[in-house]
Design a protein around this motif. Sequence first.
Motif, PDB file in Angstrom:
ATOM      1  N   THR A 693       0.821 -19.003   0.438  1.00 43.46           N
ATOM      2  CA  THR A 693       1.189 -19.830   1.590  1.00 43.46           C
ATOM      3  C   THR A 693       2.087 -18.966   2.463  1.00 43.46           C
ATOM      4  OG1 THR A 693       3.266 -20.739   0.714  1.00 43.46           O
ATOM      5  CG2 THR A 693       1.217 -21.857   0.079  1.00 43.46           C
ATOM      6  N   GLU A 694       2.584 -19.523   3.575  1.00 45.39           N
ATOM      7  CA  GLU A 694       3.507 -18.767   4.412  1.00 45.39           C
ATOM      8  C   GLU A 694       4.880 -18.642   3.766  1.00 45.39           C
ATOM      9  OE1 GLU A 694       3.827 -23.059   5.831  1.00 45.39           O
ATOM     10  OE2 GLU A 694       2.264 -21.675   5.143  1.00 45.39           O
ATOM     11  N   LYS A 695       5.063 -19.206   2.545  1.00 43.56           N
ATOM     12  CA  LYS A 695       6.351 -19.131   1.862  1.00 43.56           C
ATOM     13  C   LYS A 695       6.282 -18.457   0.494  1.00 43.56           C
ATOM     14  CE  LYS A 695       8.282 -23.267   4.086  1.00 43.56           C
ATOM     15  NZ  LYS A 695       8.901 -24.593   3.865  1.00 43.56           N
ATOM     16  N   ILE A 696       5.090 -18.246  -0.035  1.00 49.70           N
ATOM     17  CA  ILE A 696       4.946 -17.674  -1.374  1.00 49.70           C
ATOM     18  C   ILE A 696       4.097 -16.412  -1.274  1.00 49.70           C
ATOM     19  CG2 ILE A 696       4.146 -18.028  -3.733  1.00 49.70           C
ATOM     20  CD1 ILE A 696       4.570 -20.998  -3.360  1.00 49.70           C
ATOM     21  N   PHE A 697       4.694 -15.265  -1.669  1.00 47.83           N
ATOM     22  CA  PHE A 697       4.025 -13.970  -1.571  1.00 47.83           C
ATOM     23  C   PHE A 697       4.110 -13.255  -2.927  1.00 47.83           C
ATOM     24  CE2 PHE A 697       7.107 -14.483   2.044  1.00 47.83           C
ATOM     25  CZ  PHE A 697       6.252 -15.202   2.866  1.00 47.83           C
ATOM     26  N   TRP A 698       3.049 -12.552  -3.251  1.00 50.72           N
ATOM     27  CA  TRP A 698       3.043 -11.736  -4.475  1.00 50.72           C
ATOM     28  C   TRP A 698       2.541 -10.352  -4.097  1.00 50.72           C
ATOM     29  CZ3 TRP A 698      -0.714 -12.228  -9.209  1.00 50.72           C
ATOM     30  CH2 TRP A 698      -0.244 -11.432 -10.256  1.00 50.72           C
ATOM     31  N   THR A 699       3.412  -9.364  -4.253  1.00 52.45           N
ATOM     32  CA  THR A 699       3.088  -7.986  -3.893  1.00 52.45           C
ATOM     33  C   THR A 699       3.082  -7.121  -5.143  1.00 52.45           C
ATOM     34  OG1 THR A 699       4.125  -8.250  -1.734  1.00 52.45           O
ATOM     35  CG2 THR A 699       3.768  -6.010  -2.494  1.00 52.45           C
ATOM     36  N   ASN A 700       2.010  -6.348  -5.315  1.00 50.95           N
ATOM     37  CA  ASN A 700       1.887  -5.422  -6.441  1.00 50.95           C
ATOM     38  C   ASN A 700       1.665  -4.024  -5.882  1.00 50.95           C
ATOM     39  OD1 ASN A 700       1.586  -7.301  -8.993  1.00 50.95           O
ATOM     40  ND2 ASN A 700       0.337  -8.209  -7.372  1.00 50.95           N
ATOM     41  N   PHE A 701       2.561  -3.124  -6.224  1.00 50.58           N
ATOM     42  CA  PHE A 701       2.515  -1.768  -5.706  1.00 50.58           C
ATOM     43  C   PHE A 701       2.459  -0.810  -6.893  1.00 50.58           C
ATOM     44  CE2 PHE A 701       4.608   1.148  -2.299  1.00 50.58           C
ATOM     45  CZ  PHE A 701       3.370   1.717  -2.059  1.00 50.58           C
ATOM     46  N   ILE A 702       1.397  -0.021  -6.965  1.00 49.36           N
ATOM     47  CA  ILE A 702       1.213   0.961  -8.034  1.00 49.36           C
ATOM     48  C   ILE A 702       1.174   2.339  -7.390  1.00 49.36           C
ATOM     49  CG2 ILE A 702      -0.229   1.697  -9.968  1.00 49.36           C
ATOM     50  CD1 ILE A 702      -1.453  -1.148  -9.911  1.00 49.36           C
ATOM     51  N   GLN A 703       1.992   3.263  -7.883  1.00 42.55           N
ATOM     52  CA  GLN A 703       2.028   4.602  -7.309  1.00 42.55           C
ATOM     53  C   GLN A 703       1.883   5.651  -8.411  1.00 42.55           C
ATOM     54  OE1 GLN A 703       4.729   4.955  -3.606  1.00 42.55           O
ATOM     55  NE2 GLN A 703       5.904   3.649  -4.979  1.00 42.55           N
ATOM     56  N   TYR A 704       0.857   6.475  -8.253  1.00 44.08           N
ATOM     57  CA  TYR A 704       0.651   7.607  -9.158  1.00 44.08           C
ATOM     58  C   TYR A 704       0.998   8.876  -8.411  1.00 44.08           C
ATOM     59  CZ  TYR A 704      -1.912  11.368 -11.513  1.00 44.08           C
ATOM     60  OH  TYR A 704      -2.251  12.570 -12.104  1.00 44.08           O
ATOM     61  N   ASN A 705       2.059   9.551  -8.858  1.00 43.35           N
ATOM     62  CA  ASN A 705       2.540  10.764  -8.223  1.00 43.35           C
ATOM     63  C   ASN A 705       2.375  11.918  -9.197  1.00 43.35           C
ATOM     64  OD1 ASN A 705       3.996  12.849  -6.998  1.00 43.35           O
ATOM     65  ND2 ASN A 705       5.507  11.446  -6.124  1.00 43.35           N
ATOM     66  N   GLN A 706       1.306  12.692  -8.997  1.00 43.81           N
ATOM     67  CA  GLN A 706       1.021  13.786  -9.913  1.00 43.81           C
ATOM     68  C   GLN A 706       2.076  14.878  -9.821  1.00 43.81           C
ATOM     69  OE1 GLN A 706      -2.900  15.427  -9.380  1.00 43.81           O
ATOM     70  NE2 GLN A 706      -2.863  16.549 -11.302  1.00 43.81           N
ATOM     71  N   GLN A 707       2.620  15.088  -8.632  1.00 44.42           N
ATOM     72  CA  GLN A 707       3.652  16.115  -8.454  1.00 44.42           C
ATOM     73  C   GLN A 707       4.910  15.766  -9.239  1.00 44.42           C
ATOM     74  OE1 GLN A 707       5.499  16.541  -4.543  1.00 44.42           O
ATOM     75  NE2 GLN A 707       5.212  18.748  -4.665  1.00 44.42           N
ATOM     76  N   ALA A 708       5.284  14.476  -9.247  1.00 41.83           N
ATOM     77  CA  ALA A 708       6.461  14.028  -9.988  1.00 41.83           C
ATOM     78  C   ALA A 708       6.127  13.645 -11.425  1.00 41.83           C
ATOM     79  CB  ALA A 708       7.096  12.839  -9.281  1.00 41.83           C
ATOM     80  N   ASP A 709       4.839  13.730 -11.792  1.00 43.88           N
ATOM     81  CA  ASP A 709       4.393  13.370 -13.141  1.00 43.88           C
ATOM     82  C   ASP A 709       4.853  11.959 -13.507  1.00 43.88           C
ATOM     83  OD1 ASP A 709       2.961  13.962 -15.458  1.00 43.88           O
ATOM     84  OD2 ASP A 709       4.755  14.610 -16.538  1.00 43.88           O
ATOM     85  N   ASN A 710       4.509  10.997 -12.631  1.00 42.08           N
ATOM     86  CA  ASN A 710       5.000   9.640 -12.828  1.00 42.08           C
ATOM     87  C   ASN A 710       4.016   8.616 -12.283  1.00 42.08           C
ATOM     88  OD1 ASN A 710       7.439   7.933 -13.592  1.00 42.08           O
ATOM     89  ND2 ASN A 710       7.081   7.233 -11.495  1.00 42.08           N
ATOM     90  N   VAL A 711       3.931   7.496 -12.993  1.00 40.06           N
ATOM     91  CA  VAL A 711       3.222   6.313 -12.516  1.00 40.06           C
ATOM     92  C   VAL A 711       4.246   5.186 -12.435  1.00 40.06           C
ATOM     93  CG1 VAL A 711       1.417   4.615 -12.955  1.00 40.06           C
ATOM     94  CG2 VAL A 711       1.021   7.012 -13.518  1.00 40.06           C
TER      95      VAL A 711
END
Length: 757
Positions: A693-711
């Motif tokens: 709705t205009e009041k309920i948000f769900w954000t999922n952010f996944i970042q794979y950084n090979q240079q930093a060796d991190n997910v």
Amino acid sequence: MNRTRTYGLKALLYLLLATITIFELNAQDRFELSLISRSKGKRIPEKTLQISKTDAEITIDGVLDEAVWQTADKAKDFHRQYPTDDTTAFSKTEASITFDDNNLYVGITCYDELEGNYVVESLRRDYMERNNDYVMLVLDPFDDLTNGYAFTVTPLGVQMEGLITGGGGGFMAISSSWDNVWYSKTKKTDEGWTAEIKIPFKSIRYADDISNWNIQFVRNDLKRNERSTWTTVKRQYQPTSLTYSGEMKWEGTPPEAGSNISIIPYVSGSATQADLSSNNNVDWDWNAGFDGKVALSTSMNLDLTLNPDFSTVEVDRQQTNVTRFELFYPERRQFFIENSDLFSDFGFRQSQVFFSRRIGLSSPMIFGARLSGQVGDGLRVGLLNAQTKHQMNDGYDDTPSYNYTVASFKKQVFGRSNISGIFAAKQGINFSKDQDDGYDFGTQNEYNRVYGLQYNLLSADDKWDGSFYYFNSDDPVHTSKHWAHGTSVRYNTRKLMAFWTHEYVAENFNAEMGFFPRTGYITFGPFVTYSFYPKSKTINRHGPNFRSNYYLDTNWEFTDKNTQVGYSISFLNSSRVSVEWENTYVKLFNDFDPTWQFKSGTEPLPAGSEYTWNQMNLNYSSNSRKDFSFTFRGGIGGFYNGNGTNISGTFRYRVKPIFSLAMNYSYNKIDLPDPNPSGSFWLVGPRIDLTFTEKIFWTNFIQYNQQADNVNINSRLQWRFAPVSDLFLVYTENFLPDGMVSKNRGLILKMSYWINL
């Protein structure tokens, strides 16, 4: 005084005086538009809107059925601003405005005779306005044509509010990080859609002793591919440019806002697991604090924060770094946002005297106070004080406790330009380097101070803008060569845009509260574009561009050169393409591994070595109005003593308005001869937004950084249960890419509530 420093200061002053002289002598050119007049020393607006008080109650339901909407003065006959600016708007829009003792009310009718759904990519607040249908109210409540507010609503009722600084004509004209209380509703009708807006006077800062405000209405109709404004704004300028706004005339003066105190308390709880390779212990913690806003007058505000919690601030978008310098990340924390230009607009974007992200990220912030606003005719002031906590790890003192103080002013001169000054001080508390006392802070300074002046040029017609600064720093170590000065000037017309910049940053200039990726350099260079506007059914604009940057050390020897020559085409369907040739020269002053991976068996490029290479770049952005769109940037050619390839961009797919997927990607391949380091690495960051709705948000952010060796995984569920009041549930976890072994994880529950007293 050092001779080089004296010559540099004289050159800066001469250039400043010459620019002011040109600025004044060029009055005829600057005021060539009919809406500007020098005859009475005041701008003559193209259009005027009367605002009258109402005693009737207005229900914010999106239905314009109150009698006041039928009798109020109407802003109408909008002008097309994009893709062409030579006709009245095809999409008809009408707007009216009224007020009572406590609120400003706006009623807008957006006529729409085209078939099809509205283009609204999401129900999330603070959207990217260019990708949505919307109507926007722009207010300049100080009548200074420099600072103001923007309130935007889509046909589905999604809100975005923002601050306008620098006249509203820059590339980033609106700062959407600002958040405050206002109300709106929209309604679909047989003729299009309508919007009702209520803005409490307590939510904005304004001058209550003047009878004229500046006002603009902007409508974006992506279905028709048209942007229109109430008053005429040429397409080479931003629609929010305040110099082209109309005038809103009050019956007398606006009412006082009355008692205006807001408290935003929060409470949070967290469960974290750190260093999972050695233990699986869960650390439980809770936190509480508050933010406060006290309006000392209608134009002056005091922001307070005690034990602030920035854990729910949106996660930074990671970047791959193949340069030798620190990367820039924008500020997102609410405490630092309102009137932020009073503190951050000193220097240039990549060289700032005060960068608020330096406070509270490496060491927790205990409290902060920020006084900012207008105190007189064209005079704005700012005062900030913040205290951080002393950090200890395993019995060792890693980060001392510091107090941060910033004082600044901006005084409007020569119309819309201003002279500004800043003093920024960082002071260690109970600071000692005596290890017997338990303190060992290594090379960290006990104090650091930076002070200086800046002249910000902004012409009445937006053709000229620029900045001229001189700063000095002070710390216990450096006793000489600790100054910096810079110049930037831009000239912008329909066909020609020319930009010039220079900076001289001495070896010992030290702005610990700022953002200067390096010191001991002189840089200068031009940027020029020329645009053609053909009579075409597919192409909107095309033309060549040239950019060049030169860096020298303080002995006037070149260390970096970069030249780009390109050609770009913008299409009527909003897609863009450009191609460019780039030549780069670098002389290293330190050993450097461009992969930043420092693998054994390889040798970094040695200090003192010199390299020259060429590269070809291609950029393309597709039609952003489509459900599927993408951007692409590719570069191939030389890189130092070898070759390099880089590809980056974004894929976007959305099911309007509840679902959107944005996949950011970056690939770098570095191939240098042995024994120098080579490597290739990906940075992939899918972001999934669900707006229930205009009041309920769900954000999922996944970042794979090979240079930093991190997910990294960041999942944030937000419920805005009341205006500027939120419940957050945030989960974050970091993994090693090999086998997806978890390094650490955390779960945070936080609630904040806005209380007006």
